[in-house]
Design an enzyme around this catalytic site. Structure first.
Site, PDB file in Angstrom:
ATOM      1  N   TYR A  37      87.522 -31.010  -2.260  1.00 55.32           N
ATOM      2  CA  TYR A  37      86.514 -30.932  -3.119  1.00 55.32           C
ATOM      3  C   TYR A  37      86.719 -30.918  -4.658  1.00 55.32           C
ATOM      4  O   TYR A  37      86.075 -29.889  -5.282  1.00 55.32           O
ATOM      5  CB  TYR A  37      85.367 -30.122  -2.712  1.00 55.32           C
ATOM      6  CG  TYR A  37      84.751 -30.169  -1.361  1.00 55.32           C
ATOM      7  CD1 TYR A  37      84.037 -31.255  -1.174  1.00 55.32           C
ATOM      8  CD2 TYR A  37      84.900 -29.242  -0.336  1.00 55.32           C
ATOM      9  CE1 TYR A  37      83.715 -31.515   0.294  1.00 55.32           C
ATOM     10  CE2 TYR A  37      84.527 -29.365   1.046  1.00 55.32           C
ATOM     11  CZ  TYR A  37      83.871 -30.606   1.332  1.00 55.32           C
ATOM     12  OH  TYR A  37      83.472 -30.836   2.506  1.00 55.32           O
ATOM     13  N   TYR A 165      73.859 -31.012   5.807  1.00 57.18           N
ATOM     14  CA  TYR A 165      75.246 -31.253   5.769  1.00 57.18           C
ATOM     15  C   TYR A 165      75.729 -31.239   7.024  1.00 57.18           C
ATOM     16  O   TYR A 165      75.629 -30.141   7.877  1.00 57.18           O
ATOM     17  CB  TYR A 165      75.981 -30.213   4.979  1.00 57.18           C
ATOM     18  CG  TYR A 165      77.586 -30.241   4.851  1.00 57.18           C
ATOM     19  CD1 TYR A 165      78.233 -31.300   4.145  1.00 57.18           C
ATOM     20  CD2 TYR A 165      78.139 -29.641   5.732  1.00 57.18           C
ATOM     21  CE1 TYR A 165      79.552 -31.412   4.273  1.00 57.18           C
ATOM     22  CE2 TYR A 165      79.668 -29.748   5.852  1.00 57.18           C
ATOM     23  CZ  TYR A 165      80.252 -30.666   5.078  1.00 57.18           C
ATOM     24  OH  TYR A 165      81.501 -30.954   5.154  1.00 57.18           O
ATOM     25  N   ASP A 259      72.984 -28.602  14.953  1.00 53.90           N
ATOM     26  CA  ASP A 259      74.300 -28.304  14.377  1.00 53.90           C
ATOM     27  C   ASP A 259      74.339 -27.077  13.845  1.00 53.90           C
ATOM     28  O   ASP A 259      73.735 -26.575  12.768  1.00 53.90           O
ATOM     29  CB  ASP A 259      74.560 -29.293  13.292  1.00 53.90           C
ATOM     30  CG  ASP A 259      75.892 -29.239  12.713  1.00 53.90           C
ATOM     31  OD1 ASP A 259      76.664 -28.237  12.981  1.00 53.90           O
ATOM     32  OD2 ASP A 259      76.149 -29.824  11.469  1.00 53.90           O
ATOM     33  N   LYS A 288      83.133 -23.200  12.868  1.00 50.16           N
ATOM     34  CA  LYS A 288      83.475 -22.022  11.605  1.00 50.16           C
ATOM     35  C   LYS A 288      83.560 -20.716  12.520  1.00 50.16           C
ATOM     36  O   LYS A 288      84.796 -20.334  12.589  1.00 50.16           O
ATOM     37  CB  LYS A 288      82.203 -22.082  10.840  1.00 50.16           C
ATOM     38  CG  LYS A 288      82.222 -23.419  10.028  1.00 50.16           C
ATOM     39  CD  LYS A 288      81.765 -23.124   8.632  1.00 50.16           C
ATOM     40  CE  LYS A 288      82.120 -24.160   7.498  1.00 50.16           C
ATOM     41  NZ  LYS A 288      81.118 -25.525   7.621  1.00 50.16           N
TER      42      LYS A 288
HETATM   43  C1  LIG Z   1      81.237 -26.720   7.987  1.00 50.09           C
HETATM   44  C2  LIG Z   1      80.036 -27.676   8.599  1.00 50.09           C
HETATM   45  C3  LIG Z   1      80.513 -28.619   9.214  1.00 50.09           C
HETATM   46  C4  LIG Z   1      81.748 -29.160   9.108  1.00 50.09           C
HETATM   47  O1  LIG Z   1      82.925 -28.401   9.951  1.00 50.09           O
HETATM   48  P1  LIG Z   1      84.426 -28.674   9.607  1.00 50.09           P
HETATM   49  O2  LIG Z   1      85.072 -27.597  10.568  1.00 50.09           O
HETATM   50  O3  LIG Z   1      84.461 -28.410   7.970  1.00 50.09           O
HETATM   51  O4  LIG Z   1      84.605 -29.952   9.865  1.00 50.09           O
HETATM   52  C5  LIG Z   1      79.390 -29.274  10.153  1.00 50.09           C
HETATM   53  N1  LIG Z   1      78.200 -28.807  10.106  1.00 50.09           N
HETATM   54  C6  LIG Z   1      77.782 -27.722   9.559  1.00 50.09           C
HETATM   55  C7  LIG Z   1      76.555 -27.242   9.630  1.00 50.09           C
HETATM   56  C8  LIG Z   1      78.608 -27.065   8.701  1.00 50.09           C
HETATM   57  O5  LIG Z   1      78.496 -25.896   7.928  1.00 50.09           O
END
Ligand SMILES: *Cc1c(COP(=O)(O)O)cnc(C)c1O
Length: 438
Positions: A37, A165, A259, A288
């Site tokens: 980014y 996101y 998610d 994460k």
């Molecule tokens: C960070 C994130 C992703 C992507 O995860 P990466 O490990 O960076 O591919 C997907 N969904 C959410 C809600 C996120 O915060």
């Protein structure tokens, strides 16, 4: 409450004495590392980090910064927790990695069983991968194939939400908020999905109800970040929104995917946002903080209803996906150690205490010029501005001895749950001071 790992590196020397030349690895390699980014021409040079401990980053020059981001909120136990370090070191000696193609190992089996036990409902079929984006892609693929295996063709679109996101890969970019430019930039590459408003009130609920009624035969599922939309703007919604989504998904016979790559593992105050909200999705994604911020690991967890659609004598009904490093034993060992820490140490109490201190420490941002909103949920503190000079802010934060990384119009804190009171006060104090100057 704080173990020995919380001991910080030596307190930073005050003032700006003793700035050394950058290390040779930095000089030799810096121009070869393409940063995320970042406009490489104009972005500030990255800070060389030589060590981490607890909530601190030590820079090559010797100075320390209090980390307000915890490396994209992954390092929930602070950096270098000895229990994770020892577990990973042991695993490295015994079995660093075997593919899950026809094989399985103890760490993956234990982790899958533990996640199944922790998640609500019958979310219990765990598909491992190595990043959050891939976990979301797998969830999307599972949902589409769920319908194909049931004999429905054409259910290939997702309903996702403004402010969302879900990752940076092609499939996941297409379900992010459309206003960030990627949809336009990559038009032609990205499939078109339905990006709409969260059902926050009667009007938006009726609109979504109508949309699903009209297009049910095209929609594979509804995809949402529960309770907090993270990287799309740190936007909060309440449990009622998720309850409405569950009702609408059931009414129109579509799937509900949470998610939880951002919200999983205590960040919002409950172990998982779905549990906090009392809503059980059909599929959930984790990433994460799954490995405590040490190794890349992610997971897509399906309910029995989803799994059953793939359980068949027809080889074409199998889930055709398999990342090379899925279920990596080091990553799974780190994740098992991280779950041990959630059991042994009072993480959720720490989140509660952080929430109170964030609310208190950021309160005086209200009323500052350009501040539009101050909000806190769990260990997430957000100051939203109407305009923001991001490079100038970033530089000022570093001068203040903290690492805070604003984006869009958002200044946020997602610290380690083990952060000490003083370090947290330094973070909130720095934000108040720096924003007071603008
Ligand atoms: C960070 C994130 C992703 C992507 O995860 P990466 O490990 O960076 O591919 C997907 N969904 C959410 C809600 C996120 O915060």
């Amino acid at each position: 409450m704080h173990g020995p790992h919380d001991a910080v590196l030596r307190a930073p020397p005050s003032g700006h004495a003793g700035r050394a030349d950058p290390p040779s690895w930095y000089v030799a390699g810096r121009d070869h590392v393409w940063l995320p980014y970042a406009q490489m021409k104009t972005a500030a040079a990255p800070l060389p980090v030589v060590a981490t401990q607890g909530s601190r980053l030590r820079l090559a020059e010797g100075r320390e910064l209090v980390d307000g981001v915890a490396s994209w909120w992954t390092a929930c136990h602070g950096y270098n927790h000895p229990h994770i370090a020892i577990s990973v070191a042991r695993q490295l000696e015994a079995l660093p990695h075997v593919m899950l193609g026809g094989l399985v190992h103890e760490q993956a089996a234990r982790l899958a069983a533990r996640l199944a036990a922790l998640l609500p409902g019958d979310l219990g079929r765990v598909f491992f991968s190595d990043s959050g984006s891939v976990a979301v892609e797998v969830a999307m693929k599972m949902a589409v194939q769920y319908w194909i295996n049931h004999g429905f063709r054409g259910r290939t679109k997702f309903v996702a939400f403004r402010g969302g996101y879900h990752g940076d890969t092609t499939a996941t970019m297409a379900v992010c908020d459309p206003d960030d430019g990627m949809h336009r930039l990559f038009k032609g590459l990205l499939p078109e999905h339905v990006i709409t408003d969260l059902p926050r009130d009667e009007e938006t609920t009726a609109a979504l109800d109508g949309l699903l009624a009209g297009r049910a035969d095209e929609i594979a599922g509804i995809l949402v970040e529960p309770l907090v939309q993270g990287a799309g703007g740190m936007l909060f919604h309440d449990a009622a929104v998720l309850q409405r989504l569950r009702v609408l998904a059931d009414r129109h016979e579509t799937l509900l995917i949470f998610d939880e790559v951002f919200t999983g593992f205590g960040r919002t105050g409950a172990m998982f946002a779905c549990e906090g909200a009392g809503v059980v999705p059909d599929i959930v994604t984790l990433g994460k903080a799954l490995s405590g911020g040490t190794l890349p690991l992610a997971a897509t967890i399906a309910s029995e209803k989803i799994f059953a659609a793939f359980w068949s004598d027809d080889p074409m009904h199998a889930l055709m996906h398999g990342p090379t490093f899925m279920g990596n034993a080091l990553g799974c060992a780190a994740a098992n150690a991280s779950l041990d820490l959630f059991e042994r140490e009072p993480r959720l109490d720490q989140v509660k205490a952080i929430a109170a201190r964030l609310a208190d420490g950021l309160a005086s941002c209200r009323g500052l010029p350009h501040v539009v909103d101050v909000r806190v949920r769990g260990a997430i503190g957000v100051v939203e501005l109407d305009a923001i000079d991001i490079p100038a802010l970033k530089a000022r934060f570093v001068e203040e001895g903290v690492y805070v990384r604003p984006f869009g119009r958002i200044v946020y804190l997602t610290p380690a749950f083990t952060i000490g009171e003083e370090d947290l006060a330094r973070l909130t104090g720095a934000i108040v001071r720096v924003l007071s100057e603008t």
